[in-house]
Design an enzyme around this catalytic site. Structure first.
Site, PDB file in Angstrom:
ATOM      1  N   LYS A  98       0.878  -1.164   0.000  1.00 23.25           N
ATOM      2  CA  LYS A  98       0.000   0.000   0.000  1.00 23.25           C
ATOM      3  C   LYS A  98       0.918   1.217   0.000  1.00 23.25           C
ATOM      4  O   LYS A  98       1.645   1.461   0.975  1.00 23.25           O
ATOM      5  CB  LYS A  98      -0.897   0.005   1.246  1.00 23.25           C
ATOM      6  N   GLY A 159      -7.377   9.061  10.661  1.00 22.01           N
ATOM      7  CA  GLY A 159      -7.564   9.174  12.111  1.00 22.01           C
ATOM      8  C   GLY A 159      -8.609  10.189  12.533  1.00 22.01           C
ATOM      9  O   GLY A 159      -8.878  10.360  13.707  1.00 22.01           O
ATOM     10  N   ALA A 185      -9.261   5.438   5.239  1.00 17.77           N
ATOM     11  CA  ALA A 185      -9.008   6.591   6.129  1.00 17.77           C
ATOM     12  C   ALA A 185     -10.233   7.447   6.399  1.00 17.77           C
ATOM     13  O   ALA A 185     -11.000   7.773   5.497  1.00 17.77           O
ATOM     14  CB  ALA A 185      -7.898   7.484   5.599  1.00 17.77           C
TER      15      ALA A 185
END
Lengths: 259, 369
Positions: A98, A159, A185
């Site tokens: 990734k 996050g 994400a």
């Protein structure tokens, strides 16, 4: 009906929930969460892997039947991402990577140009490349041309748990990009993951929302169920919400009237 | 333009502001805090309001850093020093045994630390361009690279080309404390030596940032001046650096002065509550900022700080040159440390404490690329 299987680089993947391994309070809890999620693709930051240590090694806690997808977290440019990918392969982590190139530590937003450059190099070297990106259609098309095996647009900053703030752009990518679109994400709740699947995304990748919840194992299961629900709904054909109500006196009705 | 210009702009910022604590919640609920909000967070607070800060800081730390704490340990290379800093054990006038590690001794230290599982080290020296020049530090880095995935330096302020040289040799982190952001006090506590140049030190982090240092840790030595003033300028400095160098990881340290050789007694008291408030305010102001807590603090306080915003801790520390492996008595190193450490727990003990608190100790978080 044929089984709904996601295929990436010749591998058949049943679970459309991919898991990230950062931020967990322990490796054993991480393993339990991965098991509960039934995920088959697990990403690990190579920067955290230490195969030389006598202490616990994160790789030992990833279920053996999972596909390991190391990531290039920490890379600030294409060159560093390429080097990290090579180190990952040399460390025995396989050839999936990734690509994550972030030169902005404030918002952790990816650098699409460097990501494209790294993808071009790594595909030529035989890697199965899944680039993490800001959802930009033209870059996504170039990533496809470069040989990426999937594209991984962000839902919102890493996050942040803000959900699918990029929904319209992802909707367009799903429409236009013929390789798997995997939202990575920012997904904070199972309903965010469900929405991505309803939009027709091929999979989602979750880390923070599971790792820092009070009960990561249950949260992993909740995400798994949400992903399944969203996928089934997508496959079943979600009725269009429509822009306006249908008029009871159709505007073209006169065409069919006799006389 | 450098941080010094920004510093001058805010030099007379009024920290004894008129602020109604009932507005604190509004301040805490903002997505993005302004400098004035940050100043409000370091005003005197009662326990209830401090708790509100703690809740917010904990949530932000979990979100951005998860349940992990990164560990590292210091390696003192040399205690020769040409500075006269009145608070430091290495002060050139202090009659301590001076020592510089040979590369062989350093390799012993490296092996010992490597066996603990740590992969991040911080190397330190006093300021002596004669005894510990940049070339010596580079030689040390060559040795350490064989063992560690991240090497940081905490040495005297360098020129930009020297930082570039260290980055090229494999150094990826810099720690440099301003000690005090009060220019007058700075002048009074640094009696002589190259370190007396306030501005050269103040602008050192950005010289290092300009040549690609990956992570930079700044700090103020609490006790030299009013803690509110120090923390305010430390926050201002960190924000300036984050804004200017977005690809670099910045972190801060808040070391409180500890006993050392010499007779220095800190003029300003900094209580545990003050330290906690400083950590919380910095976390809330700059959510992605790393916060390092060293073994200057005692075990109980360090244990409790874990949940409040700290992201990095030292473990198995010693402030003696060669202190990881040399026998102090046979090497006559009795009182040659930089300062007394307060938390003498080794890496395994710190790991166990973190585990008990529901945190993962991260021993490796980078690699030489």
């Amino acid at each position: 009906m044929a089984a709904d299987i996601l295929e990436i680089a010749g591998k058949e993947i049943k679970s459309r929930l991919f898991i990230g391994t950062g931020k967990f309070s322990s490796f054993s809890l991480m393993r339990e969460a991965i098991k509960a999620s039934e995920a088959q693709v697990v990403t690990v930051a190579l920067r955290r892997v230490d195969t030389s240590s006598k202490q616990d090694n994160i790789l030992d806690y990833i279920p053996k039947d999972c596909i390991l997808m190391p990531n290039t977290s920490g890379a600030r440019n294409a060159q560093e991402a390429v080097r990290i990918a090579r180190l990952a392969k040399a460390a025995g982590c396989g050839n999936w990577i990734k690509v994550e190139v972030i030169s902005d530590n404030k918002y952790l937003l990816p650098d699409n140009l460097e990501t494209l450059e790294a993808t071009e190099v790594l595909v030529k070297e035989g890697f199965v490349v899944l680039p993490y990106m800001s959802p930009d259609l033209s870059i996504a098309k170039r990533l496809v041309q470069a040989g990426a095996s999937a594209v991984m647009p962000l839902g919102s900053p890493i996050g942040s748990n803000r959900g699918v703030k990029t929904e319209e752009l992802i909707r367009i990518m799903v429409e236009e990009i013929k390789i798997p679109v995997i939202v990575d994400a920012g997904l904070g709740r199972p309903s965010d993951a469900c929405l991505c699947m309803e939009l027709g995304c091929s999979a989602v990748l979750i880390n923070t929302a599971i790792a820092v919840s009070d009960n990561p194992v249950n949260m992993a299961r909740a995400f798994s169920q949400a992903v399944t629900a969203g996928r089934e709904a997508y496959l079943s054909g979600i009725p269009s919400q429509g822009g306006s109500a249908s008029a009871s006196s159709p505007l073209t009705g006169f065409l069919r009237k006799e006389n | 333009m450098s941080f010094y210009d920004t510093y001058l702009k805010y030099k007379d910022f009024d920290l004894n502001r008129d602020f109604n604590l009932s507005q604190l919640t509004t301040c805490l609920n903002k997505d993005k805090l302004e400098l004035t909000d940050f100043a409000n967070l370091i005003l005197p607070l009662d326990g209830q309001h401090l708790e509100a800060l703690a809740q917010k800081a904990r949530a932000l730390t979990l979100k951005y850093f998860g349940k992990t704490i990164q560990l590292y340990t210091p390696i003192y290379l040399s205690n020769y020093c040409s500075n006269e800093c009145i608070y430091c054990g290495f002060n050139l006038h202090n009659r301590i045994t001076r020592k510089k590690l040979s590369l062989e001794e350093l390799e012993n230290e490296a092996r010992f630390i490597y066996d603990t599982g740590l992969r991040h080290v911080l190397i330190l020296t006093g300021e002596s361009r004669q005894e510990s020049p940049v070339s010596y530090i580079k030689d040390c880095v060559e040795v350490l690279k064989k063992y560690f995935s991240s090497i940081s330096v905490e040495i005297y302020a360098l020129a930009e080309d020297e930082y570039a040289d260290l980055v090229k040799s494999g150094v990826d982190g810099l720690t440099i404390y301003q000690e005090t952001y009060n220019e007058n006090i700075y002048d009074k506590v640094h009696l002589s030596g190259p370190k007396k140049d306030f501005r050269f030190r103040l602008d050192a982090p950005e010289r290092a940032a300009a040549c690609g240092m990956r992570s930079i840790n700044i700090g103020a030595l609490l006790g030299l001046s009013d803690w509110r003033q120090e923390v305010f300028y430390l926050g201002l400095h960190a924000k300036y650096l984050q804004d200017k160098f977005s690809s670099i990881d910045f972190s801060v340290s808040l070391p409180r002065l500890r006993p050392q050789t010499g007779n220095f007694v800190p003029e300003f008291d900094v209580s545990d509550e003050n330290l906690v408030q400083a950590i919380l305010a910095l976390r809330i102001f700059l959510p992605r900022l790393g916060i390092t807590i060293s073994t200057r603090e005692d075990p109980l306080l360090r244990n409790n700080l874990v949940a409040l915003g700290v992201t990095r801790m030292s473990a198995g520390s010693t402030t003696y040159v060669g202190g990881h492996t040399l026998d102090y008595s046979t090497h006559n190193l009795g009182s040659s440390s930089q300062f007394e450490i307060n938390d003498k727990r080794n890496v395994l003990e710190i790991q166990a404490m973190l585990k008990e608190k529901g945190y993962q100790a991260v021993l490796k978080d980078w690699m030489q690329v």
